[in-house]
Design an enzyme around this catalytic site. Structure first.
Site, PDB file in Angstrom:
ATOM      1  N   ASP A   2      37.169 -13.704 -23.150  1.00 25.79           N
ATOM      2  CA  ASP A   2      37.300 -15.011 -22.495  1.00 25.79           C
ATOM      3  C   ASP A   2      36.165 -15.154 -21.468  1.00 25.79           C
ATOM      4  O   ASP A   2      35.112 -15.727 -21.769  1.00 25.79           O
ATOM      5  CB  ASP A   2      38.692 -15.098 -21.837  1.00 25.79           C
ATOM      6  CG  ASP A   2      38.915 -16.364 -21.027  1.00 25.79           C
ATOM      7  OD1 ASP A   2      38.095 -17.289 -21.119  1.00 25.79           O
ATOM      8  OD2 ASP A   2      39.917 -16.446 -20.277  1.00 25.79           O
ATOM      9  N   LYS A  41      36.327 -22.242 -24.376  1.00 28.04           N
ATOM     10  CA  LYS A  41      36.644 -23.160 -23.281  1.00 28.04           C
ATOM     11  C   LYS A  41      35.440 -24.069 -23.134  1.00 28.04           C
ATOM     12  O   LYS A  41      34.352 -23.610 -22.780  1.00 28.04           O
ATOM     13  CB  LYS A  41      36.937 -22.394 -21.992  1.00 28.04           C
ATOM     14  CG  LYS A  41      38.272 -21.650 -22.050  1.00 28.04           C
ATOM     15  CD  LYS A  41      38.670 -20.999 -20.754  1.00 28.04           C
ATOM     16  CE  LYS A  41      40.037 -20.307 -20.921  1.00 28.04           C
ATOM     17  NZ  LYS A  41      40.370 -19.421 -19.792  1.00 28.04           N
ATOM     18  N   GLU A  67      43.246  -9.924 -24.405  1.00 29.49           N
ATOM     19  CA  GLU A  67      42.167 -10.784 -23.923  1.00 29.49           C
ATOM     20  C   GLU A  67      41.526 -10.161 -22.688  1.00 29.49           C
ATOM     21  O   GLU A  67      42.208  -9.766 -21.754  1.00 29.49           O
ATOM     22  CB  GLU A  67      42.790 -12.151 -23.591  1.00 29.49           C
ATOM     23  CG  GLU A  67      41.838 -13.209 -23.090  1.00 29.49           C
ATOM     24  CD  GLU A  67      42.596 -14.514 -22.747  1.00 29.49           C
ATOM     25  OE1 GLU A  67      43.725 -14.720 -23.255  1.00 29.49           O
ATOM     26  OE2 GLU A  67      42.066 -15.306 -21.967  1.00 29.49           O
ATOM     27  N   LYS A 117      50.201 -12.581 -18.917  1.00 31.73           N
ATOM     28  CA  LYS A 117      49.178 -12.009 -18.045  1.00 31.73           C
ATOM     29  C   LYS A 117      49.558 -10.554 -17.763  1.00 31.73           C
ATOM     30  O   LYS A 117      50.693 -10.277 -17.341  1.00 31.73           O
ATOM     31  CB  LYS A 117      49.122 -12.798 -16.731  1.00 31.73           C
ATOM     32  CG  LYS A 117      48.626 -14.217 -16.900  1.00 31.73           C
ATOM     33  CD  LYS A 117      47.126 -14.248 -17.170  1.00 31.73           C
ATOM     34  CE  LYS A 117      46.566 -15.642 -17.010  1.00 31.73           C
ATOM     35  NZ  LYS A 117      45.137 -15.721 -17.330  1.00 31.73           N
ATOM     36  N   ASP A 162      46.727 -11.111 -21.664  1.00 27.69           N
ATOM     37  CA  ASP A 162      45.471 -11.459 -20.973  1.00 27.69           C
ATOM     38  C   ASP A 162      45.338 -10.598 -19.731  1.00 27.69           C
ATOM     39  O   ASP A 162      46.120 -10.717 -18.792  1.00 27.69           O
ATOM     40  CB  ASP A 162      45.466 -12.952 -20.602  1.00 27.69           C
ATOM     41  CG  ASP A 162      44.115 -13.408 -20.051  1.00 27.69           C
ATOM     42  OD1 ASP A 162      43.197 -12.567 -19.926  1.00 27.69           O
ATOM     43  OD2 ASP A 162      43.983 -14.609 -19.739  1.00 27.69           O
TER      44      ASP A 162
HETATM   45  O1  OSB Z   1      42.138 -16.395 -18.100  1.00 24.13           O
HETATM   46  O2  OSB Z   1      42.772 -17.704 -19.628  1.00 24.13           O
HETATM   47  C1  OSB Z   1      42.574 -17.475 -18.434  1.00 24.13           C
HETATM   48  C2  OSB Z   1      44.076 -20.314 -16.368  1.00 24.13           C
HETATM   49  C3  OSB Z   1      43.103 -20.466 -15.400  1.00 24.13           C
HETATM   50  C4  OSB Z   1      41.994 -19.654 -15.407  1.00 24.13           C
HETATM   51  C5  OSB Z   1      41.858 -18.675 -16.400  1.00 24.13           C
HETATM   52  C6  OSB Z   1      42.824 -18.520 -17.384  1.00 24.13           C
HETATM   53  C7  OSB Z   1      43.950 -19.346 -17.356  1.00 24.13           C
HETATM   54  C8  OSB Z   1      45.011 -19.219 -18.348  1.00 24.13           C
HETATM   55  C9  OSB Z   1      45.439 -20.419 -19.151  1.00 24.13           C
HETATM   56  O3  OSB Z   1      45.496 -18.160 -18.602  1.00 24.13           O
HETATM   57  C10 OSB Z   1      46.573 -21.238 -18.627  1.00 24.13           C
HETATM   58  C11 OSB Z   1      46.735 -22.591 -19.290  1.00 24.13           C
HETATM   59  O4  OSB Z   1      46.042 -23.541 -18.901  1.00 24.13           O
HETATM   60  O5  OSB Z   1      47.567 -22.744 -20.200  1.00 24.13           O
HETATM   61 MG    MG Z   2      41.846 -15.516 -20.066  1.00 24.87          MG
END
Ligand code: OSB
Ligand code: MG
Length: 356
Positions: free
Chosen positions: A239, A263, A214, A164, A189
């Site tokens: 995303d 997703k 991302e 992140k 991300d």
């Molecule tokens: O932005 O991908 C995202 C988790 C909750 C909400 C949004 C995101 C995420 C994650 C994935 O980054 C975490 C996971 O479940 O492995």
């Molecule tokens: Mg994401």
């Protein structure tokens, strides 16, 4: 073979994460989801998991709005209906605007039910072929811990690590970590943390070594994403921007991204997700399956999706023990040699046990 929908049950479960999940959007300490069980006339049942969050920080829906919509609107729409193919659930739900995460939870349960009725693992039922599925993990913690967490993930064998990021993160730290692990793919991300005013800062991320970035900008920022795609060599992946087939079409038309995060929940279920997969395949858009801090029912559906031959990037697939002391499925999801082996049992392939 037609199935008459006999009964739909909802059960809320709530668990603490082993450690807080921190991103620019929110810190998540506890997770509440709704497990949906749909029973057909033969007594066979399928499972879905509603993964909206407590407040609308990631999508507009919340777990309580979903409970309300499923209970008062979707359950009455589906109960006693005779369904020939799971895609018909999407059509039935068309009279309800939005609320895709609520719809997805019920629709996914019907797909599991159909796969079970046909005596097939869900992943085969949807056309999956590739297994085992490569495992990727997400690091969403304080920056002082990134190095240590990457080392841990590498030891477990994860093939891909998603970090992140936000505009102020220390790039030399990231560069040196990525350089230390040449065999691991790194994704970044940003969860929409960049804007027009700091576009140039995004360019600084171009030579850090990420396979993709991302969602650098907000979900409707097609122009900025197109500019990023044309000015950076690192691939741009969307995303939050992709909540429908139309959004994926926008991304393609506007040349606003190279890769889509799938997703099932954000897209409103399997039917819409499979349409997005087909569209992206036809336009050579890369795909991978994203996570949302889910339990095993949702993960089992995600794993089935990741087994489709068109999914070429590693998704958010960590072991059950990554987030949870105890998952709700048996056996739990395990990562071996950087991969998750898919169940050969019918439907989602796991037993569900909601006791702590
Ligand atoms: O932005 O991908 C995202 C988790 C909750 C909400 C949004 C995101 C995420 C994650 C994935 O980054 C975490 C996971 O479940 O492995
Ligand atoms: Mg994401």
């Amino acid at each position: 073979m037609a199935i008459t929908i006999k009964d739909i049950q909802l059960k809320t479960i709530r668990r603490s994460l082993k450690s807080p999940f921190k991103s620019v959007l929110q810190q998540v300490n506890e997770r509440e989801v709704i497990i949906v069980t749909v029973t057909g006339d033969s007594g066979i049942y399928g499972y879905g998991e509603c993964v909206a969050f407590e407040t609308p920080w990631y999508t507009e829906e919340t777990i309580s709005s979903c409970y309300f919509v499923i209970k008062t609107v979707l359950v009455p729409l589906l109960t006693k209906k005779i369904i020939q193919r799971p895609e018909e659930v999407w059509e039935l739900f068309q009279v309800v605007k939005g609320n895709r995460m609520a719809k997805a939870a019920v629709e996914m349960a019907v797909w599991d039910l159909f796969a079970k009725q046909q005596q097939q693992p869900l992943w085969k039922f949807v056309g999956g072929t590739s297994q085992p599925v490569p495992a990727g993990i997400v690091i969403a913690a304080d920056h002082s811990r990134i190095k240590e967490l990457v080392a841990q993930a590498s030891k477990v064998g994860y093939q891909r690590i998603k970090i992140k990021i936000h505009p102020n993160i220390d790039l030399s730290m990231l560069k040196s970590i990525i350089r230390d692990y040449p065999r691991i793919q790194f994704f970044a991300d940003a969860n929409g943390s960049f804007h027009a005013g700091n576009f140039n800062r995004l360019k600084d991320f171009d030579d850090v070594g990420f396979t993709l970035i991302e969602q650098p900008f907000g979900e409707k920022e097609w122009v900025l994403h197109a500019q990023a795609k044309s000015e950076l060599t690192t691939k741009i992946c969307l995303d939050e921007s992709i909540s429908s087939l139309e959004d994926a079409q926008q991304m393609i038309d506007r040349k606003a991204g190279d890769i889509v995060v799938l997703k099932i929940s954000r897209l409103g279920g399997w039917t819409e997700t499979l349409k997005v997969v087909e569209l992206c395949h036809n336009h050579s858009i890369g795909m991978w399956v994203g996570g949302m801090i889910e339990f095993g029912v949702s993960k089992a559906h995600n794993l089935a999706l990741a087994s489709l031959p068109d999914i070429h990037y590693t998704g958010d697939f960590s072991a059950s023990t990554h987030f949870w002391k105890k998952d709700i499925i048996e056996p739990e999801i395990i990562v071996e040699y950087g991969k998750v082996r898919l169940s050969t049992q019918i439907g989602i392939g796991y037993a569900v046990s909601l006791n702590e």
